[in-house]
Scaffold this motif. Structure first.
Motif, PDB file in Angstrom:
ATOM      1  N   GLU A 212     -27.483 -53.309  13.448  1.00  0.00           N
ATOM      2  CA  GLU A 212     -26.084 -52.970  13.728  1.00  0.00           C
ATOM      3  C   GLU A 212     -25.904 -51.461  13.899  1.00  0.00           C
ATOM      4  OE1 GLU A 212     -23.751 -56.599  11.411  1.00  0.00           O
ATOM      5  OE2 GLU A 212     -24.244 -54.766  10.316  1.00  0.00           O
ATOM      6  N   GLU A 213     -26.600 -50.671  13.077  1.00  0.00           N
ATOM      7  CA  GLU A 213     -26.510 -49.218  13.175  1.00  0.00           C
ATOM      8  C   GLU A 213     -27.078 -48.723  14.506  1.00  0.00           C
ATOM      9  OE1 GLU A 213     -27.049 -48.324   8.369  1.00  0.00           O
ATOM     10  OE2 GLU A 213     -28.739 -48.079   9.752  1.00  0.00           O
ATOM     11  N   LEU A 214     -28.206 -49.280  14.914  1.00  0.00           N
ATOM     12  CA  LEU A 214     -28.814 -48.867  16.172  1.00  0.00           C
ATOM     13  C   LEU A 214     -27.931 -49.228  17.363  1.00  0.00           C
ATOM     14  CD1 LEU A 214     -32.548 -49.792  15.514  1.00  0.00           C
ATOM     15  CD2 LEU A 214     -31.613 -47.491  15.822  1.00  0.00           C
ATOM     16  N   ARG A 220     -29.798 -50.617  22.955  1.00  0.00           N
ATOM     17  CA  ARG A 220     -29.594 -51.992  23.421  1.00  0.00           C
ATOM     18  C   ARG A 220     -30.906 -52.747  23.673  1.00  0.00           C
ATOM     19  NH1 ARG A 220     -25.418 -50.759  21.846  1.00  0.00           N
ATOM     20  NH2 ARG A 220     -23.334 -50.999  22.737  1.00  0.00           N
ATOM     21  N   GLU A 221     -32.016 -52.057  23.768  1.00  0.00           N
ATOM     22  CA  GLU A 221     -33.281 -52.693  24.144  1.00  0.00           C
ATOM     23  C   GLU A 221     -33.778 -53.601  23.024  1.00  0.00           C
ATOM     24  OE1 GLU A 221     -37.774 -51.498  25.657  1.00  0.00           O
ATOM     25  OE2 GLU A 221     -36.196 -49.984  25.565  1.00  0.00           O
ATOM     26  N   SER A 222     -34.061 -54.839  23.384  1.00  0.00           N
ATOM     27  CA  SER A 222     -34.470 -55.836  22.407  1.00  0.00           C
ATOM     28  C   SER A 222     -35.721 -55.412  21.643  1.00  0.00           C
ATOM     29  CB  SER A 222     -34.723 -57.174  23.112  1.00  0.00           C
ATOM     30  OG  SER A 222     -35.248 -58.120  22.215  1.00  0.00           O
ATOM     31  N   ALA A 223     -36.719 -54.915  22.336  1.00  0.00           N
ATOM     32  CA  ALA A 223     -37.979 -54.555  21.692  1.00  0.00           C
ATOM     33  C   ALA A 223     -37.768 -53.479  20.630  1.00  0.00           C
ATOM     34  CB  ALA A 223     -38.984 -54.078  22.736  1.00  0.00           C
ATOM     35  N   VAL A 224     -36.896 -52.519  20.914  1.00  0.00           N
ATOM     36  CA  VAL A 224     -36.627 -51.438  19.965  1.00  0.00           C
ATOM     37  C   VAL A 224     -35.895 -51.973  18.743  1.00  0.00           C
ATOM     38  CG1 VAL A 224     -35.393 -49.269  19.611  1.00  0.00           C
ATOM     39  CG2 VAL A 224     -36.602 -49.683  21.767  1.00  0.00           C
ATOM     40  N   LEU A 225     -34.903 -52.813  18.976  1.00  0.00           N
ATOM     41  CA  LEU A 225     -34.114 -53.365  17.872  1.00  0.00           C
ATOM     42  C   LEU A 225     -34.971 -54.241  16.956  1.00  0.00           C
ATOM     43  CD1 LEU A 225     -30.860 -54.320  19.838  1.00  0.00           C
ATOM     44  CD2 LEU A 225     -31.223 -52.318  18.373  1.00  0.00           C
ATOM     45  N   VAL A 255     -33.455 -62.480  24.839  1.00  0.00           N
ATOM     46  CA  VAL A 255     -32.889 -61.589  25.861  1.00  0.00           C
ATOM     47  C   VAL A 255     -33.626 -60.261  25.790  1.00  0.00           C
ATOM     48  CG1 VAL A 255     -30.622 -62.693  25.816  1.00  0.00           C
ATOM     49  CG2 VAL A 255     -31.088 -60.782  24.271  1.00  0.00           C
ATOM     50  N   LEU A 256     -33.597 -59.525  26.890  1.00  0.00           N
ATOM     51  CA  LEU A 256     -34.284 -58.239  26.943  1.00  0.00           C
ATOM     52  C   LEU A 256     -33.438 -57.115  26.379  1.00  0.00           C
ATOM     53  CD1 LEU A 256     -35.994 -58.472  30.453  1.00  0.00           C
ATOM     54  CD2 LEU A 256     -37.011 -58.832  28.193  1.00  0.00           C
ATOM     55  N   SER A 257     -32.115 -57.293  26.426  1.00  0.00           N
ATOM     56  CA  SER A 257     -31.234 -56.261  25.886  1.00  0.00           C
ATOM     57  C   SER A 257     -30.000 -56.901  25.281  1.00  0.00           C
ATOM     58  CB  SER A 257     -30.835 -55.255  26.976  1.00  0.00           C
ATOM     59  OG  SER A 257     -30.115 -55.908  28.005  1.00  0.00           O
ATOM     60  N   ALA A 258     -29.420 -56.210  24.328  1.00  0.00           N
ATOM     61  CA  ALA A 258     -28.251 -56.720  23.627  1.00  0.00           C
ATOM     62  C   ALA A 258     -26.983 -56.452  24.426  1.00  0.00           C
ATOM     63  CB  ALA A 258     -28.148 -56.072  22.248  1.00  0.00           C
ATOM     64  N   THR A 259     -26.148 -57.478  24.535  1.00  0.00           N
ATOM     65  CA  THR A 259     -24.836 -57.331  25.137  1.00  0.00           C
ATOM     66  C   THR A 259     -23.814 -57.937  24.174  1.00  0.00           C
ATOM     67  OG1 THR A 259     -25.047 -59.443  26.311  1.00  0.00           O
ATOM     68  CG2 THR A 259     -25.750 -57.462  27.478  1.00  0.00           C
ATOM     69  N   HIS A 260     -22.558 -57.824  24.506  1.00  0.00           N
ATOM     70  CA  HIS A 260     -21.519 -58.371  23.639  1.00  0.00           C
ATOM     71  C   HIS A 260     -21.737 -59.871  23.429  1.00  0.00           C
ATOM     72  CE1 HIS A 260     -17.544 -58.435  21.748  1.00  0.00           C
ATOM     73  NE2 HIS A 260     -17.363 -59.590  22.351  1.00  0.00           N
ATOM     74  N   GLY A 261     -21.815 -60.285  22.174  1.00  0.00           N
ATOM     75  CA  GLY A 261     -22.010 -61.700  21.864  1.00  0.00           C
ATOM     76  C   GLY A 261     -23.450 -62.107  21.667  1.00  0.00           C
ATOM     77  N   THR A 262     -24.396 -61.181  21.858  1.00  0.00           N
ATOM     78  CA  THR A 262     -25.800 -61.490  21.605  1.00  0.00           C
ATOM     79  C   THR A 262     -26.014 -61.723  20.106  1.00  0.00           C
ATOM     80  OG1 THR A 262     -26.550 -60.154  23.487  1.00  0.00           O
ATOM     81  CG2 THR A 262     -28.171 -60.612  21.771  1.00  0.00           C
ATOM     82  N   LEU A 263     -26.889 -62.673  19.781  1.00  0.00           N
ATOM     83  CA  LEU A 263     -27.185 -62.998  18.391  1.00  0.00           C
ATOM     84  C   LEU A 263     -28.498 -62.352  17.961  1.00  0.00           C
ATOM     85  CD1 LEU A 263     -26.907 -64.743  15.748  1.00  0.00           C
ATOM     86  CD2 LEU A 263     -28.108 -66.562  16.993  1.00  0.00           C
ATOM     87  N   PHE A 264     -28.439 -61.548  16.913  1.00  0.00           N
ATOM     88  CA  PHE A 264     -29.652 -61.081  16.248  1.00  0.00           C
ATOM     89  C   PHE A 264     -29.809 -61.916  14.990  1.00  0.00           C
ATOM     90  CE2 PHE A 264     -31.589 -58.664  12.781  1.00  0.00           C
ATOM     91  CZ  PHE A 264     -32.853 -58.482  13.323  1.00  0.00           C
TER      92      PHE A 264
END
Length: 282
Positions: A212-214, A220-225, A255-264
């Motif tokens: 959440e902080e990132l 937004r990049e999935s691999a980084v998160l 997904v490759l990147s986080a957008t509004h509504g993406t689930l972690f």
């Protein structure tokens, strides 16, 4: 508050509420061992349908695997009823296993694709059991609203698809995760944790908070998160990670990147206890 043991009793009560000039009822499906998270669902249901809230208490055997904790799952019926009534429930549905699964029962619900992702991948057959019991509850109670917690986000995705595909009348309402003061997501399984394991379990919420902080900082990049979340687990080697995923909340596909509504979402074993946590981006 009334207590019903059979499907027919619940159905008659539900129809009586509707015939009495109401908008229908709200159903809060649970497996009992109610805590503050369940209380928040019941309160939300009571606000939506004052005086017309049914809470089901049923430890569903079909969603447990052969080596899981069905037999030792906490059962505290009297305390559960007291909490439910205090928070606004007007009916309890507490059927037997035989009532929900008659002898020779051969009908089950599979939500193809979704049921094999996240918790469904880790616990084969789990979502088949969940979908089956929830559709039985929706048919029995005929609610117009059914309340679930965001902590079970993958389950929510499966149930939303089931309700849409089967054109069921109930709307799925999702309520926020309720946490302890230190961040641990409330779960009936938290009672299994020793004092040391309770401290270790905080790594799940720490991983969620780090993501959440990132995201708040612009990442937004999935691999980084996901790598950042995995790094949090490095500090708790006693906790065995099950999965860390960033997925579309509707399909549960990566997904490759986080957008509004993406689930972690994250799941891990703390001792012998499997816990889950998540956040919805945005």
């Amino acid at each position: 508050m009334e207590i019903f043991r059979t499907v027919e009793q619940l159905r008659q009560w539900s129809r009586a509420q509707r015939c009495d000039g109401g908008e229908g009822i709200a159903l809060v499906p649970t497996m009992g061992a109610l805590h503050a998270g369940h209380a928040s669902l019941i309160r939300a249901a009571a606000e939506a349908r004052p005086g017309r809230v049914a809470v089901s208490i049923f430890v569903n055997p079909t969603q447990f695997g052969p080596n899981e904790d069905f037999s030792k799952y906490p059962r505290m019926f009297n305390a559960d009823c007291a909490l439910a009534e205090r928070e606004g429930a007007t009916a309890i549905f507490a059927p037997s296993v035989e009532e929900m699964y008659p002898a020779g029962a051969a009908t089950f619900v599979d939500v193809d694709g979704l049921s094999d992702r996240l918790d469904g991948k880790s616990r084969p057959g789990h979502f088949r059991g969940v979908a089956t019991v929830v559709v039985k509850l929706l048919i029995a109670g005929e609610p117009d609203l059914a309340f679930f917690g965001q902590k079970d986000a993958a389950q929510v995705a499966v149930l939303r698809r089931m309700v849409e595909d089967l054109r069921l009348g109930a709307k799925i309402v999702v309520c926020p995760i309720v946490r302890e003061a230190d961040g641990l997501a409330l779960s009936s399984r938290n009672t299994y944790l020793s004092a040391e394991e309770r401290k270790q379990a905080l790594v799940l919420s720490k991983a969620v908070r780090r993501v959440e902080e990132l995201v708040a900082s612009g990442e937004r990049e999935s691999a980084v998160l996901m790598e950042a979340a995995r790094g949090m687990f490095g500090a708790e080697p006693a906790v065995r990670m099950d999965y860390i995923e960033l997925v579309d909340w509707e399909t549960l596909l990566p997904v490759l990147s986080a957008t509004h509504g993406t689930l972690f979402a994250v799941a891990a074993w703390v001792g012998k206890t499997r816990l889950i946590d998540n956040t919805i981006i945005g």
